[in-house]
Write a protein that holds these residues in place. Structure first.
Motif, short mmCIF file in Angstrom:
data_model
loop_
_atom_site.label_atom_id
_atom_site.label_comp_id
_atom_site.label_asym_id
_atom_site.label_seq_id
_atom_site.Cartn_x
_atom_site.Cartn_y
_atom_site.Cartn_z
N ALA A 44 0.83 -1.21 0.00
CA ALA A 44 0.00 0.00 0.00
C ALA A 44 0.86 1.25 0.00
CB ALA A 44 -0.93 0.00 1.21
N ALA A 45 1.96 1.22 0.74
CA ALA A 45 2.84 2.39 0.79
C ALA A 45 3.43 2.66 -0.59
CB ALA A 45 3.96 2.17 1.81
N THR A 48 0.64 3.93 -2.94
CA THR A 48 0.24 5.31 -2.62
C THR A 48 1.25 6.29 -3.18
OG1 THR A 48 -0.85 4.57 -0.62
CG2 THR A 48 -0.29 6.90 -0.73
N LEU A 49 2.52 5.94 -3.01
CA LEU A 49 3.58 6.80 -3.54
C LEU A 49 3.45 6.95 -5.04
CD1 LEU A 49 6.32 8.26 -3.27
CD2 LEU A 49 7.40 6.03 -3.55
N GLN A 100 -15.53 1.56 5.12
CA GLN A 100 -14.14 1.96 5.26
C GLN A 100 -14.00 3.47 5.16
OE1 GLN A 100 -11.66 -0.05 5.89
NE2 GLN A 100 -10.19 1.61 5.93
N LEU A 103 -15.02 5.10 8.25
CA LEU A 103 -13.97 4.95 9.27
C LEU A 103 -12.87 5.98 9.04
CD1 LEU A 103 -12.50 3.28 11.49
CD2 LEU A 103 -11.46 2.02 9.62
N GLU A 104 -12.45 6.11 7.79
CA GLU A 104 -11.37 7.05 7.51
C GLU A 104 -11.78 8.47 7.80
OE1 GLU A 104 -10.28 6.20 3.58
OE2 GLU A 104 -9.19 4.40 4.12
N ALA A 106 -13.55 9.40 10.12
CA ALA A 106 -13.53 9.61 11.57
C ALA A 106 -12.14 9.43 12.17
CB ALA A 106 -14.49 8.63 12.23
N ALA A 107 -11.21 8.91 11.38
CA ALA A 107 -9.89 8.60 11.91
C ALA A 107 -9.14 9.89 12.26
CB ALA A 107 -9.08 7.80 10.89
N SER A 109 -6.42 12.80 12.31
CA SER A 109 -5.72 13.45 11.20
C SER A 109 -6.32 13.03 9.87
CB SER A 109 -4.23 13.08 11.20
OG SER A 109 -3.66 13.37 12.43
N ALA A 110 -7.61 12.91 9.83
CA ALA A 110 -8.24 12.27 8.68
C ALA A 110 -8.31 13.20 7.49
CB ALA A 110 -9.64 11.82 9.06
N ASP A 111 -7.79 12.73 6.41
CA ASP A 111 -8.02 13.30 5.09
C ASP A 111 -8.55 12.20 4.23
OD1 ASP A 111 -5.40 15.77 4.57
OD2 ASP A 111 -7.29 15.82 5.64
N ARG A 112 -9.47 12.53 3.40
CA ARG A 112 -9.97 11.49 2.51
C ARG A 112 -8.84 11.00 1.63
NH1 ARG A 112 -14.84 9.53 3.48
NH2 ARG A 112 -15.28 9.26 1.28
N PRO A 113 -8.71 9.67 1.46
CA PRO A 113 -7.64 9.18 0.60
C PRO A 113 -7.89 9.60 -0.83
CG PRO A 113 -9.14 7.41 1.22
CD PRO A 113 -9.53 8.62 2.01
N ARG A 117 -6.69 2.11 -3.21
CA ARG A 117 -5.89 1.46 -2.19
C ARG A 117 -5.33 0.14 -2.73
NH1 ARG A 117 -8.39 -0.45 1.93
NH2 ARG A 117 -10.46 -0.45 1.09
N ALA B 36 9.15 5.57 2.48
CA ALA B 36 7.77 5.27 2.86
C ALA B 36 7.67 3.88 3.47
CB ALA B 36 6.85 5.38 1.64
N GLU B 71 -6.45 -3.68 9.34
CA GLU B 71 -7.19 -2.48 8.94
C GLU B 71 -6.58 -1.22 9.58
OE1 GLU B 71 -11.33 -3.03 9.44
OE2 GLU B 71 -11.86 -1.06 8.64
N THR B 77 -1.09 3.57 6.90
CA THR B 77 -0.29 3.66 5.68
C THR B 77 -0.80 4.77 4.77
OG1 THR B 77 0.09 1.30 5.82
CG2 THR B 77 0.59 2.35 3.72
N LYS B 79 -2.37 7.34 5.58
CA LYS B 79 -2.25 8.68 6.19
C LYS B 79 -0.84 8.91 6.74
CE LYS B 79 -7.08 8.48 7.43
NZ LYS B 79 -7.49 9.29 6.30
N ARG B 82 0.62 12.23 7.37
CA ARG B 82 -0.11 13.05 8.34
C ARG B 82 0.23 12.67 9.78
NH1 ARG B 82 -2.74 17.17 5.57
NH2 ARG B 82 -3.14 16.38 3.49
N PHE B 91 -1.80 7.74 17.22
CA PHE B 91 -2.62 7.64 16.01
C PHE B 91 -3.17 6.23 15.86
CE2 PHE B 91 -3.34 6.51 11.66
CZ PHE B 91 -3.99 7.62 11.12
N LEU B 98 -11.61 3.12 16.94
CA LEU B 98 -12.70 3.21 15.95
C LEU B 98 -12.95 1.87 15.28
CD1 LEU B 98 -11.61 6.60 14.32
CD2 LEU B 98 -13.59 6.23 15.79
N LYS B 102 -16.40 -0.42 15.45
CA LYS B 102 -17.08 -0.93 14.25
C LYS B 102 -17.23 -2.45 14.34
CE LYS B 102 -15.08 -1.59 10.22
NZ LYS B 102 -14.34 -1.36 8.96
#
Lengths: 253, 206
Positions: A44-45, A48-49, A100, A103-104, A106-107, A109-113, A117, B36, B71, B77, B79, B82, B91, B98, B102
């Protein structure tokens, strides 16, 4: 003098309460769970990059087209494969995705991805051979029946060993996938055989099975590819990836 | 090669985690990739066991804990840029809370839909003869913890089961230390009452 209270187990709890508290000692993550999570987050890392780079450069989203960029960055086809599988997963698991996203949102430092993914399919099922791997991954479940296969204890070892094993798995499959893409199917199959020998319970067996189908197609061994792809129980995303390889083969003819 | 600490396994030595091409060809990885992946690998190795245990103790039932833990780290990953260095555990823990909420909601709905309790024990323990006292007690601990609300349960788990200091818990939850002390006191009272109920229930069982 410290105001830190003493732990109940040290002072205060009665015998029954101590027994209950002490019973939490059985709560331990398995090395396999760690391996699988490491595989997922590393892929995923990387994805994402790549998605970020792609978006910045071309405005395109990270999707199938990101595979060539993945190669350019040296990240490997396995990451691209995972991205492809995720795109499939996202489309076939819309309700889960909505959960999902909630959840994100509400997480902390949440920014929408901003990207698709790349998530390794989750599984806790142990199966012995790569050819069975395509039956392996099961959907996320928090209440389903216990999935542990009898007689297959989790592998021993530290998290460092688990991470090394995982890196070896990813490297072999990545190299095999690159060989498929460059037309060297025989070498790819050799690497996949090596993977099956060295990692009979590897966490990336489903991905290895997909690469094997593609390699078999490239090698002209279509009927073997069909047999492997046709095995029941594959995760939908993996099944579609294998089916796509077969369709590409038909289209080339 | 990623150098990463193995905190959770009794050693602070740096371990090497070879990645991808390095294993097969010894190729040098790209800098961005290494950065990363090194960070998320390090975070995962350092905190996975803690997060897994917290999820279990915050009410996620087997066999869903592995998936829930995965999850949490997947969210981290995505975020990663951030997450303030040094605040990784906070974090992860907030995300785990959360995820646990759920998972508990889903388990509750499944229980209402399907009836009965989910199978909480590993398959190998299904045979009643094979049930150990430890596993029975562990189930009772689940039931005792269910008697605490989320706020009290969280502090109780972190202090009594995870062994964190009150200052660490206050930092993790972003609440004053006095609040932690108060919650801990109330949590112990609630746990004690619930444990008494369970103990009496146990005595009634022949």
């Amino acid at each position: 003098m410290s105001n830190e209270p003493k732990r109940w187990l040290e002072d205060g709890a009665n015998g029954f309460e101590r027994e209950l508290l002490a019973s939490a000692e059985v709560d331990r993550a398995s090395p396999r769970a760690l391996s699988r999570t490491l595989a997922s987050v590393q892929i995923a890392a990387a994805a994402t990059l790549v998605a970020t780079t792609t978006t910045a450069a071309t405005g395109a989203s990270a999707s199938l087209g990101a595979v060539s960029v993945l190669k350019w960055l040296g990240i490997g086809v396995v990451s691209g494969l995972a991205t492809m599988l995720t795109v499939e997963s996202v489309s076939s698991h819309a309700p889960k995705e909505r959960t999902q996203n909630a959840l994100e949102a509400a997480a902390p430092s949440a920014d929408r991805p901003s990207t698709k993914r790349a998530v390794l399919p989750r599984t806790t099922t142990l199966q012995p051979a790569e050819t069975r791997a395509i039956r392996g991954p099961r959907p996320v479940s928090v209440t389903g029946p216990a999935p542990e296969a009898p007689g297959t204890p989790p592998p021993a070892g530290s998290s460092a060993e688990a991470a090394r094993d995982l890196a070896r798995e990813a490297a072999l499959i990545s190299q095999a996938a690159r060989n498929v893409e460059s037309g060297n199917a025989t070498q790819a199959l050799g690497l996949l055989d090596q993977y099956a020998r060295e990692h009979p319970r590897g966490v990336m067996r489903p991905e290895a099975a997909v690469v094997r189908v593609r390699a078999l197609v490239r090698a002209g061994r279509t009927s073997e590819a069909k047999d492997l792809a046709g095995q029941a129980g594959a995760e939908p995303a993996h099944a579609r990836a294998m089916q796509r390889a077969l369709e590409e083969s038909s289209a080339r003819k | 090669v990623i150098k990463t600490p193995a905190f959770e396994h009794g050693s602070h030595e740096m371990v090497s985690v070879p990645l991808d091409d390095e294993v097969v060809h010894g190729d040098a990885p790209s800098a961005d990739k290494t950065q990363a992946q090194a960070r998320i690998t390090s975070i995962t190795l350092a905190h996975f066991d803690f997060i897994w245990r917290c999820l279990r103790r915050l009410g996620v039932q087997q066999p869903g804990v592995d998936d829930a833990a995965q999850e949490v780290f997947e969210v981290a990953t995505r975020k990663l840029d951030r997450i303030e260095p040094g605040r990784e555990r906070a974090f992860l823990f907030k995300t785990a809370m959360l995820v646990a909420q759920k998972a508990r909601r889903l388990a509750f709905r499944a229980k209402e839909r399907d009836g009965g309790d989910p199978d909480l024990l590993p398959q190998s323990s299904r045979d009643p003869e094979a049930l150990s006292l430890a596993m029975e007690r562990r189930q009772l601990l689940d039931r005792a913890l269910e008697g605490l609300n989320d706020e009290l349960r969280t502090v109780f788990v972190l202090f009594e089961l995870e062994g964190l200091r009150t200052r660490e818990i206050a930092d993790l939850l972003d609440v004053p230390m006095g609040t932690i002390a108060s919650r801990l006191r109330r949590a112990r009272e609630a746990f004690h009452d619930r444990a008494e109920e369970l103990r009496k229930e146990q005595r009634r069982v022949p």
